[in-house]
Design an enzyme around this catalytic site. Structure first.
Site, PDB file in Angstrom:
ATOM      1  N   CYS A   1     -74.919 -27.271   2.316  1.00 65.46           N
ATOM      2  CA  CYS A   1     -74.261 -26.383   3.283  1.00 65.46           C
ATOM      3  C   CYS A   1     -72.793 -26.700   3.503  1.00 65.46           C
ATOM      4  O   CYS A   1     -72.115 -25.998   4.239  1.00 65.46           O
ATOM      5  CB  CYS A   1     -75.003 -26.431   4.605  1.00 65.46           C
ATOM      6  SG  CYS A   1     -76.714 -25.953   4.389  1.00 65.46           S
TER       7      CYS A   1
ATOM      8  N   HIS B   1     -75.524 -17.590   7.982  1.00 69.11           N
ATOM      9  CA  HIS B   1     -75.193 -18.837   7.289  1.00 69.11           C
ATOM     10  C   HIS B   1     -75.472 -18.712   5.805  1.00 69.11           C
ATOM     11  O   HIS B   1     -76.490 -19.154   5.303  1.00 69.11           O
ATOM     12  CB  HIS B   1     -75.999 -19.982   7.926  1.00 69.11           C
ATOM     13  CG  HIS B   1     -75.882 -21.283   7.200  1.00 69.11           C
ATOM     14  ND1 HIS B   1     -74.692 -21.710   6.630  1.00 69.11           N
ATOM     15  CD2 HIS B   1     -76.782 -22.265   6.965  1.00 69.11           C
ATOM     16  CE1 HIS B   1     -74.902 -22.897   6.057  1.00 69.11           C
ATOM     17  NE2 HIS B   1     -76.159 -23.249   6.234  1.00 69.11           N
TER      18      HIS B   1
ATOM     19  N   CYS C   1     -73.032 -30.086   8.830  1.00 75.14           N
ATOM     20  CA  CYS C   1     -74.019 -30.983   8.250  1.00 75.14           C
ATOM     21  C   CYS C   1     -74.595 -30.347   6.992  1.00 75.14           C
ATOM     22  O   CYS C   1     -74.480 -29.142   6.795  1.00 75.14           O
ATOM     23  CB  CYS C   1     -75.144 -31.239   9.230  1.00 75.14           C
ATOM     24  SG  CYS C   1     -75.990 -29.727   9.688  1.00 75.14           S
TER      25      CYS C   1
END
Lengths: 704, 431
Positions: free
Chosen positions: B111, B385, B415
């Protein structure tokens, strides 16, 4: 820091339970332990050991049954929240509750290990387990005593719900995990009270089919029969506990709970009084004692280790070392040898991954601790070297000198040898206080025992360090004095030599095997020779024969030598006493060996050649040699003698080891037998002084 | 776990100064854009990853009117790779009309892939190797590669090599039903065999973050995002024309709900007692983002008004130590919201002395950012996302917020799976 079921705990528990039941505001309850890593480890063994009669033990069982019955029949639901060890009585407690939540922590292990102590689950376990898991699984759990991890328990239907362990948060992870377990369990308990959560588990199709089939009495009878047959085949009828368990289960299923609980309690009492149970409990407690370091904390922790020789033993030692995250160098002299050793370690770890006891990722990470090489680079940084090179004094000396030229001053040199005296190996050392023997057993990753041998020059810190390494490798450790064959090989050699004489006297390999396994040894003598290797057996017999003289005589070592000449080196060469092939399960006797035995035929003296005498000839030579080791101070105490014999050599566990056997069988009775054998064969059967002393005074016991 | 990213926050000394250092080139964010973020399986469903990436790259060029040939390098992030476009950076760049003389590489770091793309870009500019670098990221969850089983693949590859008809037939004869079971893309981490959502639930439990807290935080994210959307603050979005369909110009995952509705949802990963639900997690999203990163002197020389300075390394402890700032100096925080539970756990960790002492080797806690400066325009929970596109969205958003709110310093943190974290300090350029 473990919970065990004691009288005190039982009383305290009843008090709390009565309080709970007396308060109508309490709608449900959670049983949880605040001790990290332990729910309830089981009943306190000492509570059983102090009992003088079967009735007294039965009473204990009945009290336990009653307490758990009260919980089972409680008007409000009980939730057992399990984190850590949940064994024996602890698991029986948990399954008496209505709902079970368990953490998937590595420490959470459920088992009914009573059978391994020669007992049965005596607080309702034999009655509740079949209802919960179905007959076949319940038998499996109770007859093997195997450990069940939480996720497996969930699959089996032993627990309703599992929760994953937590990482670090704002306090100690396990402390938080126990809190979290409590939160979840309280949620379940409230749900049960409000009836939003049900106790019933959904049954799969297979489960439904199995239940239906097992509803037929004829089928159940077949199950009892099959299980009994299996038990008889495995135990040769030498262990009463498994049969008692089957009996208690059968009574409950076929005749109802009253009869079931009654048989469970009565059988529990009977079992507790058997010598088998005493022997197994002795072994359990001995094992616990042999998992401690009595030599203090070593000055330096061994953080990196080197193993010399990537053979079967060397690679095995490397495997159990990297398994615990210790950086290990595996050194060999050829790339082929190294590759084979590396493969062995990989295979050992991969097998664990296949069984899902570790993940493939953990396998790879573990393997990264292993470094294979052909030279001595990096040896200047290792804390311990264990050599596992060929059993030849001059080679061991050569290796020792090479190693001492490169290792740092604090580094310990350990020799993995099964028979060469350590003091003779240490004679070539500049620093004999750092030299020690570490005798591993093959296969190293399976065999629990490690025999550590100290010379009079070995320092205490060196011993402490070797024991610490062994414990880290997960071994059960005995520490013995130096001498040819130390303890274990010294007991094994005369037994093997006697086995050869018995073969020469015309008892076939198969018959010899069945006589030994019939006595309780897990492996028969003929098979053992093949497993150890005929060449190794010959080597040991000859070496120790030279050291101890005619006492180690009996069978003719030339039998083994002729076998080696013909290429019959045992399992590793495909032929030994038996012929081994990958295809056939049932191994055939090697006709070549039979011919050799005919050529070396001896006449069996009829007075001492009956089946029982053959068994006792083998056992008495083993036991007499063990007693001699104690007499000479090779062994520090009988506990280590028993542990070494059972865990290293497969002495019958139901007898508890040579010393426990002497206590229960009677030294005097054995001496009588030995005298008869002595008359027929001579000094190989002369009882040692210690045996004679114990025979003279029957009140003298090795174990109190 | 993203804790590594916060390590030395409180070690700043209180002295306001600019992030620029003598002797080091100032690196600036000139512009940042993104395609609308859409829930997977909606309007973008029939596209491919590089299509969205092209959209973002072209959008960046359109908005800046930057000459293509002046781009020295392109770094692009992606997580779930489309096998046909394994270097998606190059395929998208060529498709967007960039010069074939401009090298492009793809980076993957779960990510934080586009954060890493930007960090690489910053490094290239700071070291003087480049003057203008385009960084970005794309994720396309509407279509993911599903493979044949290993057995099947092995058989098909052998079939390729088989010379005779007999050999081929005998290979085909070995076909079993089990060969046909496909392999789905790994939803769990390879090293831990754990799914992200499962891990987030455990994380929340470890820090004692309740379901209520998580739902409230998620609701906050959606409400703030809706407000930002309505007020027209999400100016980083560039329109995307889907062939044969409408022009997309808005994120479609922003859905403020009520606490009551959210509380009805069942846990998505740990059943039945878990706390992470579909409503307090970020959702599978399609989207792409791109930023133009330049040296300040070159940007000014070319007539651009740079938006923000980017600190020349991604290791926040080093950045902050050097910059001598305290938490109080930060005007805008933009943290990645993978899961409400994860954000709240991180904030709790920053407030915990135990965590600081036992897990970070610090004497005392870091301290958590104040909520009135935190993710004020929504976050990954509400905006969406698309794994590898989120980093650029965060940095562009913080730059826009600093401008709008008149702040000087912004802090971006995110994160990623595999226990990695990323942080970046952003300083507003003088207007």
């Amino acid at each position: 820091h473990v919970n065990t079921l004691t009288r005190q705990l039982q009383d305290d528990m009843m008090e709390v339970l009565n309080e709970v039941w007396g308060n109508s505001a309490v709608k449900s309850a959670v049983i949880i332990s605040t001790k990290p890593g332990c729910f309830i480890a089981g009943a306190n063994i000492d509570m059983i050991k102090v009992c003088k009669s079967a009735e007294e033990v039965s009473k204990l069982s009945k009290e336990g049954q009653m307490m758990f019955e009260k919980i089972e029949k409680s008007p409000i639901p009980f939730v057992a929240a399990v984190n850590g060890t949940c064994m024996g009585g602890g698991l029986e407690f948990a399954i008496a509750c209505h709902y079970r939540v368990a953490t998937k922590s590595k420490k959470t292990v459920m088992a009914l290990p009573e059978v391994m102590l020669g007992l049965l689950p005596g607080a309702g376990g034999t009655q509740r387990m079949p209802k919960m898991l179905g007959l076949p699984t319940a038998f499996d759990v109770m007859l093997t005593g195997r450990s069940i991890r939480a996720d497996k328990a969930k699959k089996m239907g032993l627990v309703h719900h599992v929760i994953d362990p937590l990482g670090p948060g704002v306090k100690d992870p396990e402390e938080r995990l126990i809190e979290y377990l409590e939160e979840v369990a309280v949620g379940v308990a409230k749900g049960l009270a409000k009836k939003t959560v049900t106790v019933e588990k959904k049954k799969g199709l297979m489960q439904k089919v199995q239940d239906a089939v097992l509803g037929i009495p004829l089928v159940r009878n077949q199950v009892y029969k099959t299980v009994t047959q299996k038990v008889m085949k495995q135990t040769k009828g030498l262990y009463p506990a498994p049969l008692s368990i089957i009996e208690a289960v059968q009574a409950g299923v076929e005749k109802g709970p009253a009869e079931g609980y009654h048989v469970e309690a009565v059988n529990f009492g009977k079992l507790a009084m058997t010598p088998e149970s005493r022997a197994l409990i002795g072994l359990y407690q001995g094992q616990v004692a042999c998992k401690k370091n009595n030599f203090g904390k070593p000055e330096r922790e061994v953080k990196s280790l080197a193993v010399l020789g990537a053979g079967l033993m060397g690679a095995g030692i490397a495997q159990v070392t990297v398994d615990k995250g210790v950086a290990t160098i595996l050194k060999d002299t050829t790339t082929e040898g190294l590759a084979r050793g590396h493969d062995q370690v990989y295979k050992g770890l991969n097998d664990k991954a296949k069984k899902k006891s570790i993940t493939t990722f953990e396998r790879d990470m573990t393997l990264s601790f292993l470094k294979g090489q052909l030279d001595y680079s990096g040896f200047e940084k290792v804390d311990m070297v264990i050599e596992a090179v060929f059993e030849d004094l001059s080679i061991k000396h050569k290796v020792l000198k090479e190693v001492e030229a490169v290792i740092p001053p604090h580094c310990i040199f350990a020799s993995n040898t099964s028979a060469l005296p350590i003091r003779e190996i240490a004679a070539a050392s500049k620093r004999p206080e750092k030299v020690i023997g570490m005798h591993y057993f093959s296969p190293v990753d399976k065999m629990q025992l490690l025999e550590i041998i100290t010379t009079d020059k070995t320092s205490k810190d060196t011993t402490a360090s070797a024991v610490a390494v062994g414990l880290k490798q997960g071994k059960v450790i005995i520490v013995v004095g130096d001498g040819p064959g130390f303890y274990t090989t010294r007991c094994l050699a005369p037994t093997l030599v006697e086995g050869i004489r018995i073969l020469q006297e015309g008892v076939g390999p198969k018959k010899l095997d069945s006589l030994t396994t019939g006595f309780g040894f897990p492996v028969g003598v003929s098979t053992l020779i093949d497993e150890v290797g005929v060449d190794v057996a010959a080597h040991v017999a000859e070496d120790l024969g030279k050291a101890f003289g005619s006492r180690f005589g009996g069978g003719n070592v030339d039998v083994l030598k002729t076998m080696i000449q013909k290429g019959f080196k045992g399992r590793k060469s495909g032929k030994g006493c038996y012929v081994y092939s990958a295809k056939k399960k049932d191994k055939q006797v090697n006709s070549g060996t039979e011919e050799i035995l005919k050529a070396f035929k001896l006449t069996a003296p009829p007075a001492v050649s009956g089946d029982e005498d053959v068994q006792y000839r083998l056992v008495s030579r083993f036991v007499n040699e063990a007693a001699l080791c104690l007499q000479e101070g090779i062994l520090a105490d009988p506990v280590q003698g028993d542990i070494g014999a059972v865990f290293g050599l497969g002495f019958p566990p139901c007898l508890g080891g040579p010393f426990r056997f002497l206590d229960s069988f009677g030294a005097d009775k054995l001496v009588q037998k030995m005298k008869r054998y002595e008359d027929a064969y001579g000094n190989q059967f002369t009882p040692c002084q210690l045996l004679l002393d114990y025979a003279k005074d029957p009140s003298k016991k090795f174990h109190k | 776990y993203v804790f590594t990213t916060f390590i030395k926050l409180s070690e700043f000394t209180k002295s306001k100064k600019t992030l620029s250092k003598p002797g080091v080139r100032n690196v600036v964010l000139v512009e940042g854009v993104r395609t609308p973020f859409l829930q997977a399986g909606t309007t973008y469903a029939d596209l491919m990853a590089h299509d969205l990436a092209r959209g973002a790259l072209q959008g960046l060029l359109n908005r800046t009117a930057f000459p293509k040939e002046a781009v020295d390098y392109i770094v692009y992030g992606t997580v779930i790779q489309e096998v046909k476009t394994s270097n998606v950076a190059r395929e998208a760049a060529l498709g967007a009309g960039f010069s074939d003389k401009t090298p492009a590489h793809t980076v993957t770091m779960a990510c934080i892939s586009s954060n890493q793309a930007m960090t690489t870009a910053v490094g290239l500019v700071a070291s003087g190797q480049c003057d203008a670098v385009v960084a970005g990221g794309v994720e396309f969850m509407s279509d993911v590669p599903i493979r044949h089983s290993r057995k099947m693949r092995k058989m098909m590859l052998s079939l390729n090599r088989a010379r005779t008809l007999g050999a081929r037939l005998s290979l085909l004869g070995s076909l079993r039903l089990s060969h046909l079971v496909p392999e789905l893309p790994a939803v769990s981490e390879f090293s831990t065999a754990e799914m992200m959502g499962h891990s987030a639930d455990r994380l929340a439990a470890a820090f004692g973050i309740s379901r209520l807290d998580q739902d409230e935080f998620a609701l906050r994210s959606h409400v703030l995002a809706k407000k930002a959307q309505d007020e027209g603050l999400l100016t980083d979005i560039v329109d995307f024309k889907v062939p044969g369909k409408d022009i997309v110009s808005k994120d479609n995952g922003i859905r403020p709900s009520t606490m009551e509705q959210m509380s009805k949802l069942k846990p998505a990963f740990i059943k039945p007692h878990g706390t992470v639900t579909a409503a307090n997690s970020s959702y599978l999203t399609d989207g792409a983002s791109a930023v133009l990163i330049m040296s300040e002197e070159k940007a000014l020389a070319m007539g651009y008004k740079p938006k923000a300075y980017l600190s020349p390394t991604y290791a926040i402890p080093k950045v902050l130590e050097r910059s001598g700032l305290t938490l109080a100096d930060i005007d805008a925080f933009e943290f990645h919201e993978a899961f409400a539970g994860q954000v709240l756990a991180n904030l709790t960790a920053m407030e915990s002395d135990w965590f600081a002492q036992n897990c970070m080797g610090r004497k005392a806690k870091v301290g958590a950012p104040p909520m009135e400066k935190f993710n004020l325009w929504g976050g990954s929970l509400s905006l969406g996302h698309p794994f590898a596109a989120t980093g650029c969205r965060l940095v562009t958003m913080v730059a826009h917020r600093l401008k709008k709110e008149g702040g000087q310093y912004g802090l971006v943190a995110a994160c990623a799976a595999g226990g990695q974290g990323h942080a970046m300090l952003v300083e507003a350029c003088p207007q």
